[in-house]
Scaffold this motif. Structure first.
Motif, mmCIF file in Angstrom:
data_model
loop_
_atom_site.group_PDB
_atom_site.id
_atom_site.type_symbol
_atom_site.label_atom_id
_atom_site.label_comp_id
_atom_site.label_asym_id
_atom_site.label_seq_id
_atom_site.Cartn_x
_atom_site.Cartn_y
_atom_site.Cartn_z
ATOM 1 N N PHE A 1 14.228 75.143 -76.297
ATOM 2 C CA PHE A 1 13.048 75.043 -75.449
ATOM 3 C C PHE A 1 12.166 73.913 -75.968
ATOM 4 C CE2 PHE A 1 11.308 77.844 -78.726
ATOM 5 C CZ PHE A 1 10.037 77.326 -78.910
ATOM 6 N N ILE A 2 11.317 73.439 -75.086
ATOM 7 C CA ILE A 2 10.353 72.396 -75.428
ATOM 8 C C ILE A 2 8.972 72.890 -75.005
ATOM 9 C CG2 ILE A 2 10.561 71.141 -73.237
ATOM 10 C CD1 ILE A 2 10.507 69.313 -76.555
ATOM 11 N N ASP A 3 7.963 72.503 -75.759
ATOM 12 C CA ASP A 3 6.582 72.817 -75.389
ATOM 13 C C ASP A 3 6.332 72.324 -73.964
ATOM 14 O OD1 ASP A 3 3.624 71.610 -75.248
ATOM 15 O OD2 ASP A 3 3.599 73.312 -76.624
ATOM 16 N N SER A 4 5.599 73.107 -73.202
ATOM 17 C CA SER A 4 5.368 72.768 -71.790
ATOM 18 C C SER A 4 4.715 71.398 -71.624
ATOM 19 C CB SER A 4 4.531 73.846 -71.106
ATOM 20 O OG SER A 4 3.288 73.988 -71.751
ATOM 21 N N ASN A 5 3.931 70.960 -72.593
ATOM 22 C CA ASN A 5 3.296 69.634 -72.510
ATOM 23 C C ASN A 5 4.285 68.483 -72.699
ATOM 24 O OD1 ASN A 5 0.580 70.574 -72.126
ATOM 25 N ND2 ASN A 5 0.575 71.150 -74.292
ATOM 26 N N TYR A 6 5.491 68.791 -73.155
ATOM 27 C CA TYR A 6 6.494 67.755 -73.415
ATOM 28 C C TYR A 6 7.690 67.848 -72.462
ATOM 29 C CZ TYR A 6 4.117 66.531 -77.758
ATOM 30 O OH TYR A 6 3.202 66.097 -78.688
ATOM 31 N N SER A 7 7.672 68.815 -71.561
ATOM 32 C CA SER A 7 8.839 69.020 -70.704
ATOM 33 C C SER A 7 8.977 67.894 -69.682
ATOM 34 C CB SER A 7 8.763 70.380 -70.002
ATOM 35 O OG SER A 7 7.680 70.417 -69.111
ATOM 36 N N GLY A 8 10.193 67.679 -69.238
ATOM 37 C CA GLY A 8 10.472 66.672 -68.225
ATOM 38 C C GLY A 8 10.551 65.248 -68.743
ATOM 39 N N ARG A 9 10.566 65.072 -70.058
ATOM 40 C CA ARG A 9 10.605 63.717 -70.646
ATOM 41 C C ARG A 9 11.959 63.362 -71.258
ATOM 42 N NH1 ARG A 9 5.132 63.353 -74.267
ATOM 43 N NH2 ARG A 9 3.740 64.483 -72.868
#
Length: 176
Positions: free
Chosen positions: A98-106
């Protein structure tokens, strides 16, 4: 240490319990269904410290490898790639991520998975890696597909979330 762009990937250490707790706490609501064990064991900082101590024993026993992704610009944990359900007889293992929501989609998770896979193959010679992904989790499905995992099947009614919903899981595998 694994590095790319301005990120480091390392095995979680006990002294990093506070940073790990912060990462889980920031993402607790979105992690509780599919990272239920981790979420349950990190409710408080004391709980997290105890959990990190347990994890060190599991790392020593080669039964669990939790790789944390750190943003070197902010020196904060932003994600996790964990290697679990290891079967040394094959050898094979399951990846969770998982990735922190502030870093998702990158693309950070996809790149981190790729680099962790390289390290796992080089260090441990795994013959197979797999991912179990909720059939509606398009972001995680895309990460698996970008890393050359192939859908092996969907197991219906395979998992009960913490909210009590029974969901289908897609099983993705990659052979080496």
């Amino acid at each position: 240490m694994i590095t790319f762009d301005h990120f480091n990937i390392n095995l979680l250490q006990t002294h990093e319990a506070e940073a790990f707790h912060d990462l889980i706490n920031l993402n607790r609501a979105r992690l509780e269904d599919f990272f239920a064990g981790t979420v349950a064991k990190t409710l408080t900082l004391d709980d997290t410290l105890k959990y990190c101590e347990e994890i060190q024993e599991r790392i020593k026993a080669k039964s669990y490898f939790p790789y944390v992704i750190t943003d070197t610009k902010t020196n904060t944990f932003v994600g996790l790639v964990d290697v679990k359900n290891i079967d040394w007889n094959v050898p094979k293992a399951e990846l969770g991520y998982f990735i922190d929501s502030n870093y998702s989609g990158r693309g950070i998770t996809s790149k981190a998975i790729s680099m962790v896979i390289e390290a796992l193959i080089e260090t441990y010679q795994f013959k197979k890696l797999l991912c179990r992904v909720g059939s509606k989790n398009l972001g995680s499905i895309n990460v698996a597909l970008k890393n050359k995992f192939e859908l092996e099947g969907t197991i219906r009614n395979d998992y009960r979330t913490t909210k009590g919903e029974i969901v289908d899981l897609n099983y993705y595998g990659r052979i080496f």
